[in-house]
Design an enzyme around this catalytic site. Sequence first.
Site, PDB file in Angstrom:
ATOM      1  N   LYS A   1       0.820  -1.219   0.000  1.00 16.29           N
ATOM      2  CA  LYS A   1       0.000   0.000   0.000  1.00 16.29           C
ATOM      3  C   LYS A   1       0.859   1.276   0.000  1.00 16.29           C
ATOM      4  O   LYS A   1       2.059   1.226   0.285  1.00 16.29           O
ATOM      5  CB  LYS A   1      -0.926  -0.020   1.224  1.00 16.29           C
TER       6      LYS A   1
ATOM      7  N   PHE B   1     -15.769   3.318   6.855  1.00 21.03           N
ATOM      8  CA  PHE B   1     -14.399   3.685   6.464  1.00 21.03           C
ATOM      9  C   PHE B   1     -14.164   3.615   4.948  1.00 21.03           C
ATOM     10  O   PHE B   1     -13.056   3.846   4.474  1.00 21.03           O
ATOM     11  CB  PHE B   1     -13.375   2.806   7.200  1.00 21.03           C
TER      12      PHE B   1
ATOM     13  N   ARG C   1      -2.273 -14.409   4.598  1.00 19.60           N
ATOM     14  CA  ARG C   1      -2.978 -13.715   5.687  1.00 19.60           C
ATOM     15  C   ARG C   1      -2.222 -13.877   7.005  1.00 19.60           C
ATOM     16  O   ARG C   1      -2.160 -12.958   7.813  1.00 19.60           O
ATOM     17  CB  ARG C   1      -4.421 -14.210   5.792  1.00 19.60           C
TER      18      ARG C   1
ATOM     19  N   THR D   1      -5.465  -7.169  10.744  1.00 27.09           N
ATOM     20  CA  THR D   1      -5.737  -5.932   9.991  1.00 27.09           C
ATOM     21  C   THR D   1      -5.194  -4.710  10.730  1.00 27.09           C
ATOM     22  O   THR D   1      -4.598  -3.822  10.124  1.00 27.09           O
ATOM     23  CB  THR D   1      -7.264  -5.772   9.785  1.00 27.09           C
TER      24      THR D   1
ATOM     25  N   ARG E   1       2.496  -6.626   9.112  1.00 24.08           N
ATOM     26  CA  ARG E   1       1.802  -5.450   9.658  1.00 24.08           C
ATOM     27  C   ARG E   1       2.351  -5.052  11.021  1.00 24.08           C
ATOM     28  O   ARG E   1       2.369  -3.864  11.366  1.00 24.08           O
ATOM     29  CB  ARG E   1       0.297  -5.713   9.703  1.00 24.08           C
TER      30      ARG E   1
ATOM     31  N   ASN F   1      -1.892   0.127   6.917  1.00 21.42           N
ATOM     32  CA  ASN F   1      -1.422  -1.170   7.431  1.00 21.42           C
ATOM     33  C   ASN F   1      -0.532  -1.901   6.420  1.00 21.42           C
ATOM     34  O   ASN F   1      -0.368  -3.108   6.480  1.00 21.42           O
ATOM     35  CB  ASN F   1      -2.601  -2.027   7.904  1.00 21.42           C
TER      36      ASN F   1
END
Length: 136
Positions: free
Chosen positions: A12, A60, A88, A94, A105, A115
Site C-alpha cells: 500500500k 471507512f 494472511r 488488519t 503489519r 497497514n
Amino acid sequence: MSNIEQTLSIIKPDAVERNLESEIKEMFKSNGFQILKEKKIQIEKAEAEKFYKVHETKPFYNDLCEYLSSGPIVVMILQKENAVKGNRELMGATNPKDAEEGTIRKKYGISIDKNSVHGSDSVDNAKIEIDFFFKD
Ligand code: CMP
C-alpha cells in the site's frame, strides 16, 4: 496432496512511500512465496471504489478508497502451497496493534488504515482480485 494457490497482494501507499517495497518482497520470498507477476501503479479513486466494493457500506469506505489511490502501490500475484491463508498469516491482523510479532503489519504497519499490505481473504476473492489487476 499439494494445493498450490495464487493470491493477490498489494503493497500500500504508506509502505511504498517509506521505500519498504524490497524488504516486504523479501519477507514474501523468504516465506516461500513466488512472485509470479508484479507492477507498480497508481490507481484512480473510482478504481479503488471498484476494488473495495465489498466494503461500500462500511463507514471507512470513502477514506479507504481515497487512501489506496493516494500514491503508488505495488500489486503482485503470489504463489505457494495454501497461499491465501499463508499470506494472511504472514500479513498479520488488519490492525497492526493486534498483529503478532514477525508479521508484516506488526513490523511495518502504522495504523488500521496505513497497514502496509492487502491480501485476498479467500480463494474466490483471490481469483477476482487477480483478474481485477492482471486481466490482459
Ligand atoms: P485491507 O486488508 O486492505 O481491507 C480493507 C481495509 O480497510 C483494511 O485492510 C484496512 O486497512 C481498512 N480499514 C479501515 N478501518 C477498518 C476497520 N474498522 N475494519 C477493517 N478494515 C478497516
